[in-house]
Design an enzyme around this catalytic site. Structure first.
Site, PDB file in Angstrom:
ATOM      1  N   ASP A  10       0.861  -1.170   0.000  1.00  0.00           N
ATOM      2  CA  ASP A  10       0.000   0.000   0.000  1.00  0.00           C
ATOM      3  C   ASP A  10       0.907   1.231   0.000  1.00  0.00           C
ATOM      4  O   ASP A  10       2.067   1.157   0.433  1.00  0.00           O
ATOM      5  CB  ASP A  10      -0.889  -0.025   1.247  1.00  0.00           C
ATOM      6  N   LEU A  11       0.400   2.363  -0.464  1.00  0.00           N
ATOM      7  CA  LEU A  11       1.229   3.576  -0.524  1.00  0.00           C
ATOM      8  C   LEU A  11       1.034   4.473   0.699  1.00  0.00           C
ATOM      9  O   LEU A  11       1.864   4.503   1.592  1.00  0.00           O
ATOM     10  CB  LEU A  11       0.935   4.348  -1.818  1.00  0.00           C
ATOM     11  N   THR A  44      -2.937  -0.019  -4.253  1.00  0.00           N
ATOM     12  CA  THR A  44      -3.331   1.259  -3.676  1.00  0.00           C
ATOM     13  C   THR A  44      -4.745   1.665  -4.056  1.00  0.00           C
ATOM     14  O   THR A  44      -5.297   1.180  -5.058  1.00  0.00           O
ATOM     15  CB  THR A  44      -2.330   2.358  -4.134  1.00  0.00           C
ATOM     16  N   GLY A  45      -5.305   2.556  -3.287  1.00  0.00           N
ATOM     17  CA  GLY A  45      -6.580   3.158  -3.654  1.00  0.00           C
ATOM     18  C   GLY A  45      -6.417   4.257  -4.678  1.00  0.00           C
ATOM     19  O   GLY A  45      -7.396   4.703  -5.286  1.00  0.00           O
ATOM     20  N   LYS A 196      -8.770  -4.664  -2.746  1.00  0.00           N
ATOM     21  CA  LYS A 196      -7.389  -4.938  -3.142  1.00  0.00           C
ATOM     22  C   LYS A 196      -7.100  -6.431  -3.302  1.00  0.00           C
ATOM     23  O   LYS A 196      -6.254  -6.817  -4.105  1.00  0.00           O
ATOM     24  CB  LYS A 196      -6.418  -4.315  -2.137  1.00  0.00           C
ATOM     25  N   ASP A 219      -2.464  -0.128   6.147  1.00  0.00           N
ATOM     26  CA  ASP A 219      -2.689   0.652   7.370  1.00  0.00           C
ATOM     27  C   ASP A 219      -4.141   1.065   7.590  1.00  0.00           C
ATOM     28  O   ASP A 219      -4.495   1.504   8.684  1.00  0.00           O
ATOM     29  CB  ASP A 219      -1.823   1.910   7.359  1.00  0.00           C
ATOM     30  N   ASN A 222      -9.293   0.158   3.801  1.00  0.00           N
ATOM     31  CA  ASN A 222      -9.302  -0.377   2.429  1.00  0.00           C
ATOM     32  C   ASN A 222      -8.248  -1.471   2.240  1.00  0.00           C
ATOM     33  O   ASN A 222      -8.113  -2.011   1.139  1.00  0.00           O
ATOM     34  CB  ASN A 222      -9.104   0.742   1.396  1.00  0.00           C
TER      35      ASN A 222
END
Length: 269
Positions: A10-11, A44-45, A196, A219, A222
């Protein structure tokens, strides 16, 4: 290699520091993992346009999961295919009409890497769009012609909870609703069933890596499905408690090179 792992990153709040940068330590360890034969992917979102700078910075040549699984593709290998699962346009317009009735601060509608705004706001554009400009702005009911990948809503705090509940009650079967973490106050809407883990499964199938050799870091809410899907689901120390309770492990925060520390130990780097 017999122990090849798939590492999903994730970013925001995970790989990226609070200043939206990748630390030199993280880059070094991720590069070591790649040199050892492991597969590293971003999940990522964000849309691709707002994540490709990090894709290039890490010198990746793998598939990427964007919009929380609603858009998954491989920028450098067309044989992977392109998987786009947008919202139905009529459903999107109904959601937008509801938002208009609640006098929201702004609405951004994304169609893969194009986006449209209800109100043009330079601060909003600079914050959420990586410096890109909208295709158009104004009355989204009239402007939109294509099924959108995602809708981002910036609500007014006084009626935010009521708006969330109304959208959920009216469209629960066809949309999934997410909340962005601090400091953003944003409601994100994608097609129901998109997350995801859906994108990550396509990636793991492509590379032939089983779930027990997937390491995923996240974190926020999502990341739930991805963390649960991975053999090693790792929450960041700065992550929400619900995710830490679900994860197999918790590592140091995004400000303390948590990804690097975990990978060094897990993969003997």
């Amino acid at each position: 290699m017999s122990n090849q792992h798939l590492i999903a990153l994730d970013l925001d709040g995970t790989l990226l520091t609070d200043q939206k940068t990748i630390s030199s330590r993280s880059k070094e360890v991720i590069n070591k993992a790649r040199e050892a034969g492991h597969i590293v992917v971003i999940s990522t979102g964000r849309p691709y346009r707002a994540s490709m700078q990090y894709y290039h910075e890490l010198q990746l040549d793998t598939a990427i999961v964007n919009f929380n699984g609603a858009f998954t593709h491989h920028p450098k290998d067309s044989s992977f295919g392109t998987y786009h699962s947008p919202l139905d346009l009529n459903t999107a317009k109904t959601v937008i009409e509801t938002c208009e009735a609640f006098d929201v601060s702004n609405i951004m509608v994304e169609v893969i890497d194009d986006f449209y705004l209800r109100y043009f706001d330079k601060v909003f554009v600079d914050t959420f769009t990586a410096g890109s400009s909208p295709v158009d702005h104004g009355n989204l009911i009239h402007i939109l012609r294509d099924d959108p990948t995602a809708i981002l809503i910036h609500p007014n705090e006084r009626n935010e909870k009521q708006l969330r509940n109304l959208i959920k009650d009216a469209h629960a079967e066809v949309i999934d609703q997410r909340t962005w973490g601090a400091p953003w106050n944003v409601i994100e809407i994608v097609k129901a069933g998109m997350n995801k883990a859906v994108g990550l499964k396509k990636v793991s199938d492509f590379y032939g890596i089983p779930r027990d050799r997937i390491i995923a870091f996240g974190d926020e809410d999502n990341d739930f499905e991805m963390i649960e899907f991975a053999g090693q689901g790792v929450a960041m120390e700065n992550g929400i408690d619900a995710l830490k309770n679900l994860a197999n492990a918790t590592t140091k925060s995004n400000e303390e090179d948590g990804i690097a520390l975990y990978l060094e130990e897990a993969l003997n780097l």
